[in-house]
Scaffold this motif. Structure first.
Motif, PDB file in Angstrom:
ATOM      1  N   ARG A  20       0.768  -1.217  -0.095  1.00 50.65           N
ATOM      2  CA  ARG A  20       0.020   0.023   0.024  1.00 50.65           C
ATOM      3  C   ARG A  20       0.931   1.445   0.167  1.00 50.65           C
ATOM      4  N   LYS A  21       0.766   2.167  -0.957  1.00 50.23           N
ATOM      5  CA  LYS A  21       1.342   3.444  -1.143  1.00 50.23           C
ATOM      6  C   LYS A  21       0.824   4.347  -0.014  1.00 50.23           C
TER       7      LYS A  21
ATOM      8  N   ASP B  76     -11.425  -0.075  -4.585  1.00 49.96           N
ATOM      9  CA  ASP B  76     -10.193   0.577  -5.236  1.00 49.96           C
ATOM     10  C   ASP B  76     -10.397   1.935  -5.187  1.00 49.96           C
TER      11      ASP B  76
ATOM     12  N   ARG C 239      -9.612  -3.237   9.168  1.00 49.57           N
ATOM     13  CA  ARG C 239      -9.050  -4.105   7.847  1.00 49.57           C
ATOM     14  C   ARG C 239      -9.872  -5.419   8.079  1.00 49.57           C
TER      15      ARG C 239
ATOM     16  N   ASP D 175      -8.366 -10.212   0.298  1.00 45.97           N
ATOM     17  CA  ASP D 175      -7.114  -9.826  -1.014  1.00 45.97           C
ATOM     18  C   ASP D 175      -7.514  -8.200  -1.049  1.00 45.97           C
ATOM     19  N   ALA D 176      -8.913  -7.798  -1.037  1.00 48.94           N
ATOM     20  CA  ALA D 176      -9.221  -6.413  -1.591  1.00 48.94           C
ATOM     21  C   ALA D 176      -8.640  -5.568  -0.264  1.00 48.94           C
TER      22      ALA D 176
ATOM     23  N   GLU E 103      -6.579  -5.907   1.928  1.00 50.44           N
ATOM     24  CA  GLU E 103      -5.102  -5.540   1.752  1.00 50.44           C
ATOM     25  C   GLU E 103      -4.645  -4.573   1.124  1.00 50.44           C
ATOM     26  N   THR E 104      -5.429  -4.032   0.136  1.00 47.79           N
ATOM     27  CA  THR E 104      -5.046  -2.934  -0.890  1.00 47.79           C
ATOM     28  C   THR E 104      -5.746  -1.665  -0.168  1.00 47.79           C
TER      29      THR E 104
ATOM     30  N   ARG F 255      -6.102   1.612   1.891  1.00 48.14           N
ATOM     31  CA  ARG F 255      -5.529   2.400   2.784  1.00 48.14           C
ATOM     32  C   ARG F 255      -6.058   2.978   3.916  1.00 48.14           C
TER      33      ARG F 255
ATOM     34  N   ASP G 195      -1.593   3.492   7.143  1.00 45.21           N
ATOM     35  CA  ASP G 195      -1.101   3.629   5.709  1.00 45.21           C
ATOM     36  C   ASP G 195      -0.923   5.063   5.654  1.00 45.21           C
TER      37      ASP G 195
END
Ligand code: PEP
Length: 250
Positions: A2-3, A158, A189, A199-200, A202-203, A205, A227
């Motif tokens: 994660r940015k 997303d 989370r 999976d989603a 984890e992406t 932020r 994040d």
């Protein structure tokens, strides 16, 4: 991976001239930063001037709120399309000040998220407990209720960022300890995994907000599930916000 995302929430601060001056001073301080996404959320009146001065930089623009209807007789409101028109990429939704002073509820937060997503705006959705709720041991119940209500029928994970902002830490100088933040973020989370799948989740932020400063940002960011940050007071000065964005150097 994660940015990290660091966002400035200016609330009801800065005229257009002050916005221009801030951006002119701030851009050179962070222009080499590539591994952190930087977002600024000025008041509505400064969005157009901010868009002009942010063009071609590594800084993105956010609004602080939106209304869910596309257009019509809604005096004083601003639509998602209007925010797109002034080049916003993000919009903050459900900030505790809007819940506290303007009657925002999980249901209206949900409508705003749907309108934002439909227009292609990414959302920074705020949740968090009051001091009373924390002291009564209700923090997780509150977060669960807010997430369930606000994210009802939302599928575009997303296009979603969550900001955990304990109400007692906003603008008070009191910060959650890194461990308290991590505990809440881990819980959030897990809830997101229940809704969107592991999976989603984890992406997505999850930002921490509540008296983030140059002095405490690194210890918060060191937590596995923190994040980024949503920053109020300390984002109003270019040097202090730049230090927060450059938390890896502190
Ligand atoms: C905020 O505006 O979301 C916030 C967290 O404010 P402050 O950093 O001033 O506590």
């Amino acid at each position: 991976m994660r940015k990290p995302l660091i966002a400035a929430n200016w609330k009801m601060h800065k005229t257009t001239a002050e916005t221009r001056d801030f951006i002119t001073a701030f851009v050179p301080l962070v222009k080499d930063v590539e591994d952190v996404e930087i977002v600024i959320a000025p008041p509505f009146t400064s969005l157009a001037v901010a868009a002009k001065f942010l063009k071609g930089t590594n800084i993105k623009l956010s609004a602080q709120n939106l209304f869910w209807e596309e257009q019509g007789a809604y005096t004083g409101e601003v639509s998602a399309l209007m925010l797109k028109d002034v080049e916003c990429e993000y919009v903050i939704v459900g900030h505790s000040e809007r819940r506290q002073y303007f009657g925002e509820t999980d249901e209206t937060v949900n409508k705003r998220i749907k309108a934002a997503h439909a227009a292609g705006l990414k959302v920074i959705m705020c949740i968090g407990e009051t001091l009373e709720e924390r002291e009564a041991g209700k923090t997780f119940d509150v977060l669960k209720t807010q997430l369930e209500g606000a994210l009802k029928d939302i599928t575009a994970h997303d296009m979603l960022v969550i900001a955990y902002e304990p109400v007692w830490a906003i603008g008070t100088g009191k910060t959650a300890t890194p461990e308290m933040a991590e505990e809440a973020h881990r819980f959030i989370r897990d809830q997101l995994a229940g809704k969107f799948g592991q999976d989603a989740a984890e992406t997505i932020r999850i930002l921490y907000g509540g008296s983030v400063k140059p002095e405490n940002v690194a210890s918060l960011m060191a937590q596995e599930n923190v994040d980024g940050g949503l920053v109020g007071g300390a984002s109003l000065q270019p040097d202090s916000f730049a230090k927060i964005v450059r938390f890896k150097n502190s």
